[in-house]
Design an enzyme around this catalytic site. Structure first.
Site, PDB file in Angstrom:
ATOM      1  N   ASN A  53       0.841  -1.184   0.000  1.00  0.00           N
ATOM      2  CA  ASN A  53       0.000   0.000   0.000  1.00  0.00           C
ATOM      3  C   ASN A  53       0.883   1.243   0.000  1.00  0.00           C
ATOM      4  OD1 ASN A  53       0.552  -0.868   2.768  1.00  0.00           O
ATOM      5  ND2 ASN A  53      -0.892   0.673   3.472  1.00  0.00           N
ATOM      6  N   GLU A  90      -2.734  -4.946  -3.129  1.00  0.00           N
ATOM      7  CA  GLU A  90      -3.207  -5.849  -4.177  1.00  0.00           C
ATOM      8  C   GLU A  90      -3.170  -5.170  -5.536  1.00  0.00           C
ATOM      9  OE1 GLU A  90      -5.586  -6.640  -0.359  1.00  0.00           O
ATOM     10  OE2 GLU A  90      -4.806  -4.922  -1.445  1.00  0.00           O
ATOM     11  N   CYS A 114      -9.973  -4.826   0.122  1.00  0.00           N
ATOM     12  CA  CYS A 114     -11.119  -3.915   0.070  1.00  0.00           C
ATOM     13  C   CYS A 114     -12.000  -4.297  -1.123  1.00  0.00           C
ATOM     14  CB  CYS A 114     -10.637  -2.464  -0.056  1.00  0.00           C
ATOM     15  SG  CYS A 114      -9.963  -2.039  -1.679  1.00  0.00           S
ATOM     16  N   CYS A 150     -10.379  -3.823  -4.559  1.00  0.00           N
ATOM     17  CA  CYS A 150      -9.348  -4.815  -4.868  1.00  0.00           C
ATOM     18  C   CYS A 150      -9.955  -6.196  -5.102  1.00  0.00           C
ATOM     19  CB  CYS A 150      -8.291  -4.858  -3.772  1.00  0.00           C
ATOM     20  SG  CYS A 150      -7.187  -3.424  -3.872  1.00  0.00           S
TER      21      CYS A 150
END
Length: 130
Positions: free
Chosen positions: A39, A52, A83, A86
């Protein structure tokens, strides 16, 4: 090395100065190549990218488009799942039965599939008029 190990190793490179919540992801393509992502936050929080999405972008940049397996790791009490955005991104490049391993830095593992993570997937079939 397992995909969880790959995700664990790359997680340390996450750029998360605002949330302090580092996430690492690793995916294996059908030819056995492994791509990783972290991230990346920025000051215009919550603008940023997920781990991801980073791994998927690296995969596409290398000319690959089919995911065979996924691992995601974070320092959380329970395994953290991708999430919603993703999940949809994973479903674009993986079949519903693709294994997804969710892990914590303390070693807790949860196995699931792309289909279980996103049972109501929006697909190309929704866009065709036959």
């Amino acid at each position: 090395m397992s995909l969880v190990d790959d995700a664990r190793k790359v997680r340390e490179n996450a750029y998360a100065p605002y949330s302090k919540f580092k996430v690492g992801a690793a995916l294996r393509t059908i030819d056995g190549s492994v791509f990783v992502g972290v991230n990346v936050e920025n000051v215009a929080y919550p603008e940023g990218t997920c781990a991801e999405a980073g791994a998927i972008a690296a995969m596409c940049a290398a000319g690959q488009t089919r995911i065979a397996e996924v691992a995601v790791i974070a320092d959380s009490p329970e395994p953290v799942s991708p999430c919603g955005g993703c999940r949809q991104k994973l479903a674009e490049f993986a079949s519903a039965d693709v294994k997804v391993t969710l892990a914590t830095t303390d070693g807790l593992l949860q196995e699931t599939t792309v289909g279980a993570l996103l049972p109501g997937v929006f697909s190309q079939d929704h866009m065709s008029r036959t």
